[in-house]
Design a protein around this motif. Structure first.
Motif, PDB file in Angstrom:
ATOM      1  N   MET A  84      -9.195  54.021  51.449  1.00  0.00           N
ATOM      2  CA  MET A  84      -8.211  54.981  50.979  1.00  0.00           C
ATOM      3  C   MET A  84      -7.085  54.260  50.239  1.00  0.00           C
ATOM      4  SD  MET A  84      -9.279  57.959  51.806  1.00  0.00           S
ATOM      5  CE  MET A  84     -10.509  58.698  52.867  1.00  0.00           C
ATOM      6  N   ALA A  85      -6.567  54.903  49.209  1.00  0.00           N
ATOM      7  CA  ALA A  85      -5.478  54.293  48.444  1.00  0.00           C
ATOM      8  C   ALA A  85      -4.200  54.293  49.263  1.00  0.00           C
ATOM      9  CB  ALA A  85      -5.267  55.075  47.149  1.00  0.00           C
ATOM     10  N   GLU A  86      -3.410  53.242  49.089  1.00  0.00           N
ATOM     11  CA  GLU A  86      -2.129  53.169  49.791  1.00  0.00           C
ATOM     12  C   GLU A  86      -1.149  54.158  49.157  1.00  0.00           C
ATOM     13  OE1 GLU A  86      -1.924  51.771  52.455  1.00  0.00           O
ATOM     14  OE2 GLU A  86      -2.857  49.797  52.533  1.00  0.00           O
ATOM     15  N   PRO A  87      -0.253  54.740  49.990  1.00  0.00           N
ATOM     16  CA  PRO A  87       0.738  55.660  49.431  1.00  0.00           C
ATOM     17  C   PRO A  87       1.719  54.941  48.524  1.00  0.00           C
ATOM     18  CG  PRO A  87       1.262  55.142  51.713  1.00  0.00           C
ATOM     19  CD  PRO A  87      -0.093  54.552  51.438  1.00  0.00           C
ATOM     20  N   ALA A  88       2.201  55.641  47.535  1.00  0.00           N
ATOM     21  CA  ALA A  88       3.203  55.082  46.638  1.00  0.00           C
ATOM     22  C   ALA A  88       4.396  56.019  46.621  1.00  0.00           C
ATOM     23  CB  ALA A  88       2.630  54.920  45.238  1.00  0.00           C
ATOM     24  N   GLY A  89       5.469  55.570  45.985  1.00  0.00           N
ATOM     25  CA  GLY A  89       6.630  56.434  45.851  1.00  0.00           C
ATOM     26  C   GLY A  89       7.750  56.038  46.785  1.00  0.00           C
ATOM     27  N   VAL A  90       8.609  57.001  47.093  1.00  0.00           N
ATOM     28  CA  VAL A  90       9.829  56.753  47.859  1.00  0.00           C
ATOM     29  C   VAL A  90       9.761  57.493  49.186  1.00  0.00           C
ATOM     30  CG1 VAL A  90      12.335  57.095  47.905  1.00  0.00           C
ATOM     31  CG2 VAL A  90      11.190  56.447  45.764  1.00  0.00           C
ATOM     32  N   ALA A  91      10.049  56.776  50.256  1.00  0.00           N
ATOM     33  CA  ALA A  91      10.112  57.375  51.590  1.00  0.00           C
ATOM     34  C   ALA A  91      11.544  57.328  52.096  1.00  0.00           C
ATOM     35  CB  ALA A  91       9.201  56.629  52.559  1.00  0.00           C
ATOM     36  N   LEU A  92      11.928  58.351  52.832  1.00  0.00           N
ATOM     37  CA  LEU A  92      13.229  58.404  53.493  1.00  0.00           C
ATOM     38  C   LEU A  92      12.971  58.625  54.973  1.00  0.00           C
ATOM     39  CD1 LEU A  92      16.286  60.562  52.316  1.00  0.00           C
ATOM     40  CD2 LEU A  92      15.816  60.030  54.690  1.00  0.00           C
ATOM     41  N   GLY A 141      13.636  51.181  67.026  1.00  0.00           N
ATOM     42  CA  GLY A 141      12.559  51.980  67.568  1.00  0.00           C
ATOM     43  C   GLY A 141      11.491  52.358  66.561  1.00  0.00           C
ATOM     44  N   ILE A 142      10.959  53.567  66.718  1.00  0.00           N
ATOM     45  CA  ILE A 142       9.873  54.043  65.861  1.00  0.00           C
ATOM     46  C   ILE A 142      10.297  54.072  64.401  1.00  0.00           C
ATOM     47  CG2 ILE A 142       8.423  56.038  65.313  1.00  0.00           C
ATOM     48  CD1 ILE A 142       8.426  56.679  68.332  1.00  0.00           C
ATOM     49  N   GLY A 143      11.530  54.509  64.135  1.00  0.00           N
ATOM     50  CA  GLY A 143      12.005  54.581  62.753  1.00  0.00           C
ATOM     51  C   GLY A 143      11.971  53.234  62.070  1.00  0.00           C
ATOM     52  N   ARG A 144      12.428  52.214  62.768  1.00  0.00           N
ATOM     53  CA  ARG A 144      12.432  50.848  62.207  1.00  0.00           C
ATOM     54  C   ARG A 144      11.013  50.390  61.886  1.00  0.00           C
ATOM     55  NH1 ARG A 144      11.220  46.480  61.061  1.00  0.00           N
ATOM     56  NH2 ARG A 144      12.376  44.497  61.193  1.00  0.00           N
ATOM     57  N   HIS A 145      10.060  50.688  62.754  1.00  0.00           N
ATOM     58  CA  HIS A 145       8.678  50.275  62.519  1.00  0.00           C
ATOM     59  C   HIS A 145       8.039  51.080  61.397  1.00  0.00           C
ATOM     60  CE1 HIS A 145       8.128  47.344  65.765  1.00  0.00           C
ATOM     61  NE2 HIS A 145       8.925  48.106  66.481  1.00  0.00           N
ATOM     62  N   LEU A 146       8.399  52.356  61.296  1.00  0.00           N
ATOM     63  CA  LEU A 146       7.877  53.149  60.186  1.00  0.00           C
ATOM     64  C   LEU A 146       8.369  52.620  58.846  1.00  0.00           C
ATOM     65  CD1 LEU A 146       8.139  56.784  61.596  1.00  0.00           C
ATOM     66  CD2 LEU A 146       6.037  55.598  60.920  1.00  0.00           C
ATOM     67  N   VAL A 147       9.632  52.242  58.784  1.00  0.00           N
ATOM     68  CA  VAL A 147      10.173  51.669  57.552  1.00  0.00           C
ATOM     69  C   VAL A 147       9.353  50.447  57.144  1.00  0.00           C
ATOM     70  CG1 VAL A 147      12.131  50.457  56.530  1.00  0.00           C
ATOM     71  CG2 VAL A 147      12.520  52.543  57.854  1.00  0.00           C
ATOM     72  N   GLU A 148       9.110  49.549  58.096  1.00  0.00           N
ATOM     73  CA  GLU A 148       8.366  48.331  57.764  1.00  0.00           C
ATOM     74  C   GLU A 148       6.922  48.647  57.388  1.00  0.00           C
ATOM     75  OE1 GLU A 148       7.018  44.111  59.833  1.00  0.00           O
ATOM     76  OE2 GLU A 148       8.919  45.047  60.429  1.00  0.00           O
ATOM     77  N   GLY A 149       6.286  49.542  58.151  1.00  0.00           N
ATOM     78  CA  GLY A 149       4.889  49.862  57.866  1.00  0.00           C
ATOM     79  C   GLY A 149       4.708  50.507  56.510  1.00  0.00           C
ATOM     80  N   LEU A 150       5.620  51.397  56.144  1.00  0.00           N
ATOM     81  CA  LEU A 150       5.523  52.046  54.839  1.00  0.00           C
ATOM     82  C   LEU A 150       5.852  51.074  53.713  1.00  0.00           C
ATOM     83  CD1 LEU A 150       7.170  55.446  55.801  1.00  0.00           C
ATOM     84  CD2 LEU A 150       4.747  55.039  55.325  1.00  0.00           C
ATOM     85  N   ALA A 151       6.810  50.182  53.949  1.00  0.00           N
ATOM     86  CA  ALA A 151       7.142  49.174  52.940  1.00  0.00           C
ATOM     87  C   ALA A 151       5.957  48.237  52.709  1.00  0.00           C
ATOM     88  CB  ALA A 151       8.368  48.387  53.373  1.00  0.00           C
ATOM     89  N   ARG A 152       5.261  47.882  53.767  1.00  0.00           N
ATOM     90  CA  ARG A 152       4.077  47.024  53.626  1.00  0.00           C
ATOM     91  C   ARG A 152       2.989  47.707  52.803  1.00  0.00           C
ATOM     92  NH1 ARG A 152       4.087  42.435  56.557  1.00  0.00           N
ATOM     93  NH2 ARG A 152       5.455  42.280  58.387  1.00  0.00           N
ATOM     94  N   ARG A 153       2.989  49.023  52.819  1.00  0.00           N
ATOM     95  CA  ARG A 153       1.981  49.778  52.081  1.00  0.00           C
ATOM     96  C   ARG A 153       2.430  50.108  50.665  1.00  0.00           C
ATOM     97  NH1 ARG A 153       0.998  50.357  57.353  1.00  0.00           N
ATOM     98  NH2 ARG A 153      -1.094  50.983  58.059  1.00  0.00           N
ATOM     99  N   GLY A 154       3.554  49.566  50.243  1.00  0.00           N
ATOM    100  CA  GLY A 154       3.958  49.687  48.850  1.00  0.00           C
ATOM    101  C   GLY A 154       5.000  50.738  48.546  1.00  0.00           C
ATOM    102  N   MET A 155       5.523  51.428  49.559  1.00  0.00           N
ATOM    103  CA  MET A 155       6.543  52.432  49.305  1.00  0.00           C
ATOM    104  C   MET A 155       7.929  51.795  49.270  1.00  0.00           C
ATOM    105  SD  MET A 155       5.375  55.852  51.417  1.00  0.00           S
ATOM    106  CE  MET A 155       6.116  56.939  50.176  1.00  0.00           C
ATOM    107  N   ALA A 156       8.792  52.315  48.409  1.00  0.00           N
ATOM    108  CA  ALA A 156      10.214  51.989  48.496  1.00  0.00           C
ATOM    109  C   ALA A 156      10.780  52.867  49.607  1.00  0.00           C
ATOM    110  CB  ALA A 156      10.911  52.283  47.177  1.00  0.00           C
TER     111      ALA A 156
END
Length: 267
Positions: free
Chosen positions: A1-9, A16-31
């Motif tokens: 599957m293609a990695e997500p792109a674009g901007v996440a907030l 906690g979970i928010g901090r890990h989500l930020v890192e996980g999404l950044a690793r997948r190419g999202m700003a």
């Protein structure tokens, strides 16, 4: 599957979970823009994510329960990173004392409900119209097992998480016909400071892997689980491949009254 792109907030992003989500999404190419009340801790967290992932991050200090603060924060994210493609409503408090409702501190109890419901309402209100203008976007509300069943010692958290499911479903119905979708994602029992502060989880060791939470959110961001819009999925229990290949029917994974029998007039 293609990695997500674009901007996440992501709200509640400094720990906690928010901090890990930020890192996980950044690793997948999202700003990724992170929101939290504590500006300094948030800036440190976002800088750490940028350093370890090479991704673009933005720290925006904001109180998710304050309308002016939320609108200013969303405006800053849009100016600095661009329009938001993925909103993750993760911020929220938990009951400070494991007591029945009548023994709870009224201000703290209501503060828990407000943090989840007013916070997600204000963020969605500020972000979703821009998604509709572009006809593109995904919203994730962090749900819980307590969204679907009451807990006598965490009445405020239960009320808040159940209400969040109704916000999700209401939004999903309003967004029908568009390419903007909204989801309830329960992360399971994740090893975080908040979870460890809860007496009910003392001695617990069977933690939900954070990567499974990130995987579901990333799949949503990538448009892989659109058929689950308006419904509840649970990291650590739901298999991602099964979710991708399953189309739920009727009121599956939504809150409904259960009939008492064949003669129930509300069946």
């Amino acid at each position: 599957m293609a990695e997500p792109a674009g901007v996440a907030l992501v709200t509640g992003a400094s720990t906690g979970i928010g901090r890990h989500l930020v890192e996980g999404l950044a690793r997948r190419g999202m700003a990724v823009a992170g929101l939290a009340r504590g500006g300094e801790r948030l800036r440190v967290a976002m800088a750490e994510v940028a350093e370890v992932t090479g991704g673009r991050t933005l720290a925006v200090a904001a109180d998710v329960t304050d309308q002016a603060s939320v609108e200013a924060a969303v405006g800053e994210v849009r100016e600095q990173l661009g329009p938001v493609d993925l909103l993750v409503n993760n911020a929220g408090l938990v009951d400070e004392a494991e007591v029945p409702l009548w023994e709870a501190d009224p201000d703290q109890w209501w503060g828990v409900v407000t943090s989840h419901l007013r916070g997600s309402f204000l963020l969605s209100r500020a972000v979703v119209p821009w998604m509709l203008l572009r006809n593109r976007g995904r919203v994730v509300n962090l749900a819980s097992g307590m969204s679907t069943r009451a807990n006598p010692d965490y009445s405020a958290y239960s009320v808040a998480k159940t209400g969040l499911m109704r916000i999700t479903e209401s939004l999903a119905l309003s967004l029908e016909g568009s390419d903007v979708r909204v989801f309830d994602v329960a992360p399971g029992v994740v090893d975080t400071p908040m979870t460890r502060s809860m007496r009910m989880w003392q001695g617990f060791t069977d933690w939900t892997p954070l990567e499974e939470v990130v995987g579901i959110v990333a799949a949503i961001a990538g448009g892989e689980l659109d058929q689950w819009s308006g419904r509840f999925v649970r990291a650590g229990k739901d298999d991602l491949e099964t979710l991708r290949s399953t189309t739920p029917e009727g009121a599956a994974r939504q809150l409904r009254l259960r009939p008492y029998g064949g003669g129930d007039p509300l069946a």
